[in-house]
Design an enzyme around this catalytic site. Sequence first.
Site, PDB file in Angstrom:
ATOM      1  N   THR A 139       0.872  -1.173   0.000  1.00 31.47           N
ATOM      2  CA  THR A 139       0.000   0.000   0.000  1.00 31.47           C
ATOM      3  C   THR A 139       0.910   1.223   0.000  1.00 31.47           C
ATOM      4  O   THR A 139       1.656   1.445   0.953  1.00 31.47           O
ATOM      5  CB  THR A 139      -0.924   0.017   1.221  1.00 31.47           C
ATOM      6  OG1 THR A 139      -1.697  -1.186   1.229  1.00 31.47           O
ATOM      7  CG2 THR A 139      -1.857   1.215   1.173  1.00 31.47           C
ATOM      8  N   LYS A 213      -7.143   1.043  -2.954  1.00 25.01           N
ATOM      9  CA  LYS A 213      -6.739   0.505  -1.658  1.00 25.01           C
ATOM     10  C   LYS A 213      -6.850   1.568  -0.561  1.00 25.01           C
ATOM     11  O   LYS A 213      -7.246   1.267   0.574  1.00 25.01           O
ATOM     12  CB  LYS A 213      -5.313  -0.036  -1.720  1.00 25.01           C
ATOM     13  CG  LYS A 213      -4.740  -0.511  -0.387  1.00 25.01           C
ATOM     14  CD  LYS A 213      -5.574  -1.632   0.249  1.00 25.01           C
ATOM     15  CE  LYS A 213      -5.119  -1.955   1.674  1.00 25.01           C
ATOM     16  NZ  LYS A 213      -3.792  -2.555   1.748  1.00 25.01           N
ATOM     17  N   LYS A 281       0.704   4.688   8.550  1.00 25.14           N
ATOM     18  CA  LYS A 281       1.285   5.122   7.271  1.00 25.14           C
ATOM     19  C   LYS A 281       0.206   5.252   6.203  1.00 25.14           C
ATOM     20  O   LYS A 281       0.119   6.254   5.491  1.00 25.14           O
ATOM     21  CB  LYS A 281       2.362   4.130   6.843  1.00 25.14           C
ATOM     22  CG  LYS A 281       2.946   4.370   5.446  1.00 25.14           C
ATOM     23  CD  LYS A 281       2.311   3.483   4.371  1.00 25.14           C
ATOM     24  CE  LYS A 281       2.538   2.016   4.616  1.00 25.14           C
ATOM     25  NZ  LYS A 281       1.989   1.168   3.523  1.00 25.14           N
TER      26      LYS A 281
END
Length: 346
Positions: A139, A213, A281
């Site tokens: 990701t 995503k 993150k």
Amino acid sequence: MPLSTLSLRSLSRIPLHSLSSTASLRRSMATAADAAVAVSPSNTRVGWIGTGVMGRSMCSHLIKAGYSLTVFTRTASKAQPLVELGAKLADSPVAVAAQSDVVFSIVGYPSDVRQVLLEPTTGALHGLRPGGVLVDMTTSEPSLAAEIAAAAATKHCYSIDAPVSGGDLGAKKGTLAIFTGGDQSIVEKLSPLFALMGKVNYMGSAGKGQFAKLANQITIASAMVGLVEGIIYAYKAGLNVELYLSAISTGAAGSKSLDLYAGRIMKRDFEPGFYVNHFVKDLGICLKECQNMGLALPGLALAQQLYLSLKAHGEGDLGTQALILALERLNNVSLENLGSSSNPGA
């Protein structure tokens, strides 16, 4: 007459616009030819970079299906189970690519992606042959996915962004949701590989897999906040929390998050299927993209702050279900001894 048989003199007489058209045609024909060759263990060498919680299980499915695998990981011991299954261990990403037709990567952060794929001397793209494919399943940032795709094209290679959702259980079972961006014909060519790991979903051009995503992470973040808030509320209301969770599982509140994480929360099992650090993150990237788009998503911002508080308490290496700890601290309660028993205060 084929272009390769033309003399330099005759070539010089061809108008530049014709040469450009011929080059474009040749590139289109090469793409079509590459896509037409079916991927199989007999004709496709696979490389894998990153053998953490997710990557190790995903890679093992390919080995068990008969593919020849070359792997790289910064901690060699993490690759040992794959070596025992038959994988070869390489000492750098570029060494993986030199022995592979398709190179998958799933690492921690965008900076790691840039290093393992684009670093000028040791990055995988440096060792990939023309026609080879990079598939980044980390990701990461949509802009970086587009940058990698552009860099790959200059070397007559391809790049697909293919982040996944489903956690460690999805990786183990081969039931991940895979969000892909890039050349659709290449995604289709790789479908036999993707099918071993889960269900592939083509989202559009380079970077669109990452955008999908990130939207997925926004949805999960709010779902996790709702799950742990419901647990805290049920506890304070004097309900048997286990019975409560069972009751809502078949109603409108039922969800993948509940199925995957409620039992772990009740058992105080905070082993990572997905690290808090990595989720922080991801949510940070989401917020950055929201700023770029001029979007205000307050649920996302709240979830990011709650997860950031876990990291501040030194809990970044726990799984995302550890969010319950942040809500316990906020409300000065602890479910630590609750287990499967009724709420002792009921």
